[in-house]
Each structure stands twice: as structure tokens, then as C-alpha cells.
Design a protein around this motif. Structure first.
Motif, short mmCIF file in Angstrom:
data_model
loop_
_atom_site.label_atom_id
_atom_site.label_comp_id
_atom_site.label_asym_id
_atom_site.label_seq_id
_atom_site.Cartn_x
_atom_site.Cartn_y
_atom_site.Cartn_z
N UNK A 145 0.84 -1.20 0.00
CA UNK A 145 0.00 0.00 0.00
C UNK A 145 0.87 1.25 0.00
N UNK A 146 1.92 1.26 0.81
CA UNK A 146 2.82 2.41 0.86
C UNK A 146 3.49 2.65 -0.49
N UNK A 147 4.01 1.58 -1.10
CA UNK A 147 4.66 1.72 -2.40
C UNK A 147 3.66 2.08 -3.50
N UNK A 148 2.45 1.54 -3.43
CA UNK A 148 1.42 1.89 -4.40
C UNK A 148 1.00 3.35 -4.29
N UNK A 149 0.91 3.84 -3.06
CA UNK A 149 0.55 5.26 -2.90
C UNK A 149 1.67 6.16 -3.41
N UNK A 150 2.92 5.78 -3.17
CA UNK A 150 4.03 6.56 -3.71
C UNK A 150 4.00 6.56 -5.23
N UNK A 185 1.40 6.19 -7.15
CA UNK A 185 0.26 6.99 -7.56
C UNK A 185 0.57 8.48 -7.50
N UNK A 186 1.12 8.95 -6.37
CA UNK A 186 1.42 10.37 -6.23
C UNK A 186 2.55 10.82 -7.15
N UNK A 245 3.22 9.50 -10.06
CA UNK A 245 2.61 9.54 -11.39
C UNK A 245 1.76 10.79 -11.55
N UNK A 246 1.02 11.15 -10.50
CA UNK A 246 0.25 12.40 -10.55
C UNK A 246 1.16 13.60 -10.71
N UNK A 247 2.28 13.58 -10.03
CA UNK A 247 3.24 14.68 -10.14
C UNK A 247 3.82 14.75 -11.55
N UNK A 248 3.97 13.61 -12.19
CA UNK A 248 4.49 13.57 -13.56
C UNK A 248 3.43 14.05 -14.55
N UNK A 249 2.17 13.68 -14.32
CA UNK A 249 1.10 14.06 -15.24
C UNK A 249 0.73 15.53 -15.05
N UNK A 250 0.50 15.94 -13.79
CA UNK A 250 0.11 17.32 -13.49
C UNK A 250 1.30 18.07 -12.93
N UNK A 288 1.06 23.53 -7.22
CA UNK A 288 0.90 22.40 -6.31
C UNK A 288 2.16 21.55 -6.39
N UNK A 289 2.86 21.44 -5.29
CA UNK A 289 4.07 20.63 -5.24
C UNK A 289 3.73 19.31 -4.54
N UNK A 290 3.56 18.27 -5.34
CA UNK A 290 3.17 16.98 -4.77
C UNK A 290 4.31 16.34 -3.99
#
Length: 130
Positions: free
Chosen positions: A10-15, A17-18, A20-25, A30-32
Motif C-alpha cells: 500500500x505504501x509503495x502503491x501510494x508513492x 500513484x502520487x 505519477x500524478x506529479x508527472x502528469x500534473x 501544487x508541489x506533490x
């Protein structure tokens, strides 16, 4: 908090996800990276967790490669807030919310000062990034 295999996933999956969000947006407002650092600071970690800092640094290197930053930039920010969380929880201030928030606010303020000083001295720019 002793992490089992499920919580490591879960920890690695959340990292992932975030990051990837930082890469997309890739938005300057907003500094992810700092949002992930806030999440790392808010978790009360166990003293015996030795794999967590390694995973945190590896995810920071992965984010630096994806975003084209200097290697070690994100990983060092993540490890700084993880270390701050460890220090505050080991000295018993983790349960006192006001002191924990003051420590976090001072750490964010110091991070912004060092970042702006680095930009000023390296590039001779008067750039204020909040």
C-alpha cells in the motif's frame, strides 16, 4: 507501526500513484513532493522499520528521473521529513499536536529558505518560490 507485506505494498502503491500524478500534473502551484513529505511526516513510524527509508529514497530517485530533476533532490526531502517524524516521535512530541505542527512549519520554512538561497546563489535570480 510495524509494516506487514500488505502495508508495504500500500505504501509503495501510494508513492507510485502520487509520483505519477506529479508527472502528469506538473503544476508549479501544487508541489506533490511536499504533499508526500507531509504524509510521511504525519505517520508515526516504528523504530525498527529499516526498509522504509530505503524505499523512500528509491522512490525519490524514481521521481527525480521522471521529472528531470537533480538526482537525490526528492529523496533527500522525503528522508528529511521522515527523519523529522522519527525525531519528534522518539522524543514524545508526536502526541502533542501544537508542537508537532510548529516543528513541521519550521521545517517547511527552512526548506523554502534553503531552496531560495540555492536559486539565488547558483543562478543570481531573485526568485521567491512559495
Amino acid at each position: 507501526m510495524n509494516l506487514s507485506v500488505k502495508y508495504y505494498l500500500i505504501l509503495n502503491g501510494s508513492f507510485l500513484f502520487f509520483i505519477s500524478l506529479n508527472n502528469v500534473f506538473n503544476i508549479d502551484l501544487i508541489d506533490l513532493t511536499l504533499i508526500l513529505s507531509t504524509i510521511l511526516y504525519s505517520i508515526k513510524w516504528n523504530k525498527s522499520e529499516w526498509l522504509v527509508p530505503f524505499f523512500i529514497f528509491v522512490w525519490g530517485i524514481f521521481q527525480d528521473i521522471l521529472l528531470g530533476m537533480n538526482l537525490g533532490y526528492s529523496g533527500s526531502i522525503y528522508l528529511f521529513f521522515y527523519f523529522l517524524s522519527q525525531v519528534s516521535s522518539n522524543y514524545g512530541v508526536f502526541e502533542q499536536q501544537k508542537i508537532k505542527f510548529i516543528i513541521f512549519a519550521i521545517a517547511i520554512f527552512a526548506f523554502f529558505i534553503f531552496k531560495n538561497l540555492f536559486i539565488y546563489f547558483n543562478h543570481q535570480l531573485n526568485y521567491l518560490s512559495f
